[in-house]
Design a protein around this motif. Sequence first.
Motif, PDB file in Angstrom:
ATOM      1  N   ALA A 147       0.838  -1.195   0.000  1.00  0.00           N
ATOM      2  CA  ALA A 147       0.000   0.000   0.000  1.00  0.00           C
ATOM      3  C   ALA A 147       0.871   1.241   0.000  1.00  0.00           C
ATOM      4  N   GLU A 148       0.407   2.297  -0.665  1.00  0.00           N
ATOM      5  CA  GLU A 148       1.152   3.557  -0.694  1.00  0.00           C
ATOM      6  C   GLU A 148       1.260   4.147   0.707  1.00  0.00           C
ATOM      7  N   ASP A 149       0.211   3.972   1.495  1.00  0.00           N
ATOM      8  CA  ASP A 149       0.207   4.395   2.896  1.00  0.00           C
ATOM      9  C   ASP A 149       0.298   3.142   3.756  1.00  0.00           C
ATOM     10  N   GLU A 150       1.342   3.015   4.555  1.00  0.00           N
ATOM     11  CA  GLU A 150       1.560   1.820   5.379  1.00  0.00           C
ATOM     12  C   GLU A 150       0.354   1.504   6.253  1.00  0.00           C
ATOM     13  N   ALA A 151      -0.378   2.543   6.675  1.00  0.00           N
ATOM     14  CA  ALA A 151      -1.545   2.328   7.533  1.00  0.00           C
ATOM     15  C   ALA A 151      -2.620   1.499   6.839  1.00  0.00           C
ATOM     16  N   CYS A 152      -2.627   1.514   5.506  1.00  0.00           N
ATOM     17  CA  CYS A 152      -3.655   0.813   4.739  1.00  0.00           C
ATOM     18  C   CYS A 152      -3.210  -0.578   4.294  1.00  0.00           C
ATOM     19  N   GLN A 153      -1.998  -0.970   4.674  1.00  0.00           N
ATOM     20  CA  GLN A 153      -1.465  -2.258   4.246  1.00  0.00           C
ATOM     21  C   GLN A 153      -2.353  -3.441   4.637  1.00  0.00           C
ATOM     22  N   PRO A 154      -2.951  -3.476   5.842  1.00  0.00           N
ATOM     23  CA  PRO A 154      -3.825  -4.604   6.174  1.00  0.00           C
ATOM     24  C   PRO A 154      -4.980  -4.784   5.193  1.00  0.00           C
ATOM     25  N   LEU A 155      -5.579  -3.687   4.740  1.00  0.00           N
ATOM     26  CA  LEU A 155      -6.701  -3.795   3.811  1.00  0.00           C
ATOM     27  C   LEU A 155      -6.233  -4.262   2.440  1.00  0.00           C
TER      28      LEU A 155
END
Length: 262
Positions: free
Chosen positions: A93-101
């Motif tokens: 994911a471009e934003d690490e925070a969104c990696q789980p999704l």
Amino acid sequence: MRPTAVRRSALAASAAALALLVTACGGSDDGDSGKGDGGKTDASAAASAAPAAKALTAAELEKAALVQADVKDGKVVTKLPAGDDIAADKVEAEDEACQPLARVQSGVAVGSPAATVKRSWTGEPQKPAKDADPEKALLAGLDVDKVLVTLASYEDGGAEQVLKDVDAAAEKCAGGFGYTSVGEKFEIVKAAEAEAPKGADEAIALTLTLSAEGVEAPVNIVVTRIGSTVAAFSAINFAAMGTGEEAPFPTRISDAQLAKLG
């Protein structure tokens, strides 16, 4: 679910079918779901008081995973083709925070599991009425669900952490996010909470809106936990991928998998 597989097997097929419709026409069951607070069910308070469950081995996960006899319709695949079996390092994911999704959507386990097992299920197309017009008949043929199922076991509270990470990502990435899967870039324009299924210690359900090929189409993801095992589901509907219409998550598949784990 892998975006490449989605685009090639769903979007391309649906777009081609819809193009044929334009030419031909002259231009023109699911099981009950329990809704938790905010689209999730949560037994974390009880879980924190109980000792951590032992992580299942790969062999134990294999025994607990869906097989054909566990479903009443459609086809279960126990050995996924390369297009559906994506490695964790191929999803970013471009934003690490969104990696789980991004991982759940691609059929990849979140975090660092002790063992994983994957399955896929594809439903059966509806049979149109004999007197149905060509457009309805064609759309009925495309109205097929496909679900990637990922079972993952975790040591030392890792399963609980996965649900926390997914919950945090759902909040932080509600406005959308970009990600790359096997070198291809894709865009989720919205992540909205949905009804979470019953039968798990914790469950989170989301509808992701995927923008591809000029169409905004739904991808339904569900992340559940039973003890130290996380069962994650990524579902598409082939007709919806071409038209952008809503498609309900086939809860009978999550119900069957959770019942087997429980």
